[in-house]
Structure formats: structure tokens, C-alpha cells
Motif scaffolding. Sequence first.
Motif, mmCIF file in Angstrom:
data_model
loop_
_atom_site.group_PDB
_atom_site.id
_atom_site.type_symbol
_atom_site.label_atom_id
_atom_site.label_comp_id
_atom_site.label_asym_id
_atom_site.label_seq_id
_atom_site.Cartn_x
_atom_site.Cartn_y
_atom_site.Cartn_z
ATOM 1 N N HIS A 23 0.828 -1.208 0.000
ATOM 2 C CA HIS A 23 0.000 0.000 0.000
ATOM 3 C C HIS A 23 0.865 1.261 0.000
ATOM 4 C CE1 HIS A 23 -4.253 -1.395 1.237
ATOM 5 N NE2 HIS A 23 -3.591 -2.451 0.802
ATOM 6 N N PHE A 31 2.601 3.215 -3.140
ATOM 7 C CA PHE A 31 1.805 4.063 -4.028
ATOM 8 C C PHE A 31 1.618 5.481 -3.482
ATOM 9 C CE2 PHE A 31 0.506 -0.166 -5.414
ATOM 10 C CZ PHE A 31 0.450 -0.019 -6.793
ATOM 11 N N THR A 77 -1.308 11.279 -3.428
ATOM 12 C CA THR A 77 -2.250 10.836 -4.457
ATOM 13 C C THR A 77 -1.708 11.069 -5.870
ATOM 14 O OG1 THR A 77 -3.361 13.000 -4.487
ATOM 15 C CG2 THR A 77 -4.215 11.330 -2.957
ATOM 16 N N ASP A 137 -1.721 7.921 -8.427
ATOM 17 C CA ASP A 137 -3.078 7.556 -8.844
ATOM 18 C C ASP A 137 -3.711 8.657 -9.692
ATOM 19 O OD1 ASP A 137 -3.029 5.077 -7.668
ATOM 20 O OD2 ASP A 137 -4.012 5.715 -5.821
ATOM 21 N N ASP A 138 -3.451 9.914 -9.332
ATOM 22 C CA ASP A 138 -3.999 11.031 -10.107
ATOM 23 C C ASP A 138 -3.445 11.017 -11.528
ATOM 24 O OD1 ASP A 138 -5.398 11.846 -7.896
ATOM 25 O OD2 ASP A 138 -3.998 13.445 -7.345
ATOM 26 N N VAL A 152 -2.236 8.416 -13.224
ATOM 27 C CA VAL A 152 -2.772 7.263 -13.954
ATOM 28 C C VAL A 152 -4.217 7.520 -14.391
ATOM 29 C CG1 VAL A 152 -3.382 4.820 -13.783
ATOM 30 C CG2 VAL A 152 -1.234 5.641 -12.801
ATOM 31 N N SER A 153 -5.025 8.074 -13.497
ATOM 32 C CA SER A 153 -6.423 8.353 -13.826
ATOM 33 C C SER A 153 -6.539 9.390 -14.935
ATOM 34 C CB SER A 153 -7.169 8.850 -12.582
ATOM 35 O OG SER A 153 -7.208 7.860 -11.580
ATOM 36 N N TYR A 178 -4.570 2.332 -15.727
ATOM 37 C CA TYR A 178 -5.033 1.404 -14.691
ATOM 38 C C TYR A 178 -3.826 0.937 -13.888
ATOM 39 C CZ TYR A 178 -6.484 -3.057 -12.627
ATOM 40 O OH TYR A 178 -6.728 -4.089 -11.754
ATOM 41 N N THR A 179 -3.980 0.858 -12.578
ATOM 42 C CA THR A 179 -2.904 0.350 -11.732
ATOM 43 C C THR A 179 -3.484 -0.486 -10.602
ATOM 44 O OG1 THR A 179 -0.943 0.970 -10.439
ATOM 45 C CG2 THR A 179 -2.877 2.382 -10.224
ATOM 46 N N ASN A 180 -2.722 -1.465 -10.162
ATOM 47 C CA ASN A 180 -3.177 -2.319 -9.073
ATOM 48 C C ASN A 180 -1.964 -3.061 -8.513
ATOM 49 O OD1 ASN A 180 -4.879 -3.562 -7.266
ATOM 50 N ND2 ASN A 180 -6.274 -4.387 -8.810
ATOM 51 N N LEU A 206 0.912 -1.669 -13.865
ATOM 52 C CA LEU A 206 0.489 -0.369 -14.380
ATOM 53 C C LEU A 206 0.252 -0.480 -15.879
ATOM 54 C CD1 LEU A 206 0.177 2.765 -14.333
ATOM 55 C CD2 LEU A 206 2.670 2.884 -14.576
#
Length: 214
Positions: free
Chosen positions: A118, A121, A131, A134-135, A137-138, A143-145, A157
Motif C-alpha cells: 500500500h 503508491f 495521491t 493515482d492522479d 494514472v487516472s 489502470y494500476t493495481n 500499471l
Amino acid sequence: MHDGAAPAAKQVDVARGLCLNWGVLLAAAAAGVVSLLAFAGAKLVGPHLQPGSTKAIEVTAKPTGDTREYQVAYLANGIQVVNVRDTNALQAAFSVAVEAGSFDDPQHLQGLAHFCEHMLFLGSKRYPTPTGFDDFVSAKGGYTNAYTADEVTVYMLEVSKDVAEEAFRRFGDMFREPLFADAEMQKEVRAIDSEHAKNMHDLSWSTLSVLEFL
């Protein structure tokens, strides 16, 4: 992370010390990291693998009709790299597999590998905003996980190939210099505890966990 009655603040202090010292967290990982990188329309092997890379090996044994190109390289730091080139792809994808998972958690700090998954990231030295990753990528329609398994932790990613180089820099910085900021660690301790509490009431999850330890 779940450590009985230990206060969250104490958990954070211990976790911070272990997480910032990758040698402790990944003691059982030997070579440390296996890196699987896939680029669309551009070859990674070359300047991206310098310095210390050995000559890339072209993989020619593949199914009939497969038009993709494959290369394998082994870096001086022990990282193994696989590069897949597909000129028809619209997306670029990266994945990093760290050879350490929940089985490598210290006995007194179960959940540490998941916690570190966790935290990676949530900001790095070059990109400190929690953030920010994630910002990015969005905003780029990506997409990321990630997931933590018994013996491996995998990060992935996928983004448009037009922003592949910037995405690669951001993704790589997560592993080179993660911040593990105190404020974010406090939040993630609670998030991991909440996730664990939810799973404890899931019969299928509990059954699978028991079977894994038999």
C-alpha cells in the motif's frame, strides 16, 4: 497490519524501520526483485537498461502467428527484465514482482508485506504527493493495481503508450525511493486493519487462509 493490542503508533514506528530497510523486509528474497516490463511500440532494452545491463537476449521460440518481439536481460543488480514489443498495441504496461510476500512477514508484525504494498503508491522522493501516482494514472486513462501473495508481491500499471516514458519514471521511483511518510503510514495502518477485520468475517477467505498453512 494486525498486531493484537499493540497501539497503532507503535506499529507505525516498527513498520517504518523495517519498511525503510529493504534488506530487512526482503531478507528472504535473495536477488531481491524480478522485474517484468512490457512496452508497446518501443524497445526498452538499450539505454533504459544502462548502466550495468548485460546484452539483451532475443527470444525467438514463440507460437506461430505471434508477431510480438521478446527480449530478456539480466542486470548487474540481480534484476531480471523481460521486454515485450507489440507495434499494434495502444497501451504500455509495466509489472514488477518482488520476491517477498506474506510468508516473509516478521512473526510479531504480520501484514507487513501487504502494508508496504500500500505504502509504495503513496509518494516517492521525486513525486511526493500521496495521491500523485493515482492522479496521474487516472488523468491518462490508465489502470494500476497490486496484490500481496504468500511469496511474492506484484505491482502493475497500464497507460497510453504516448505517456509511457513518464509513467515508467513514476513507477520506477516508487521502488527506488518511497517516502513512507508518517501521516500516510498512520492512515494505512487503519486501512489494513479494517481490511483484515472485513476478511475475518468472510468464510471463504478464512477457509483459504487455514488451508494455506496446513
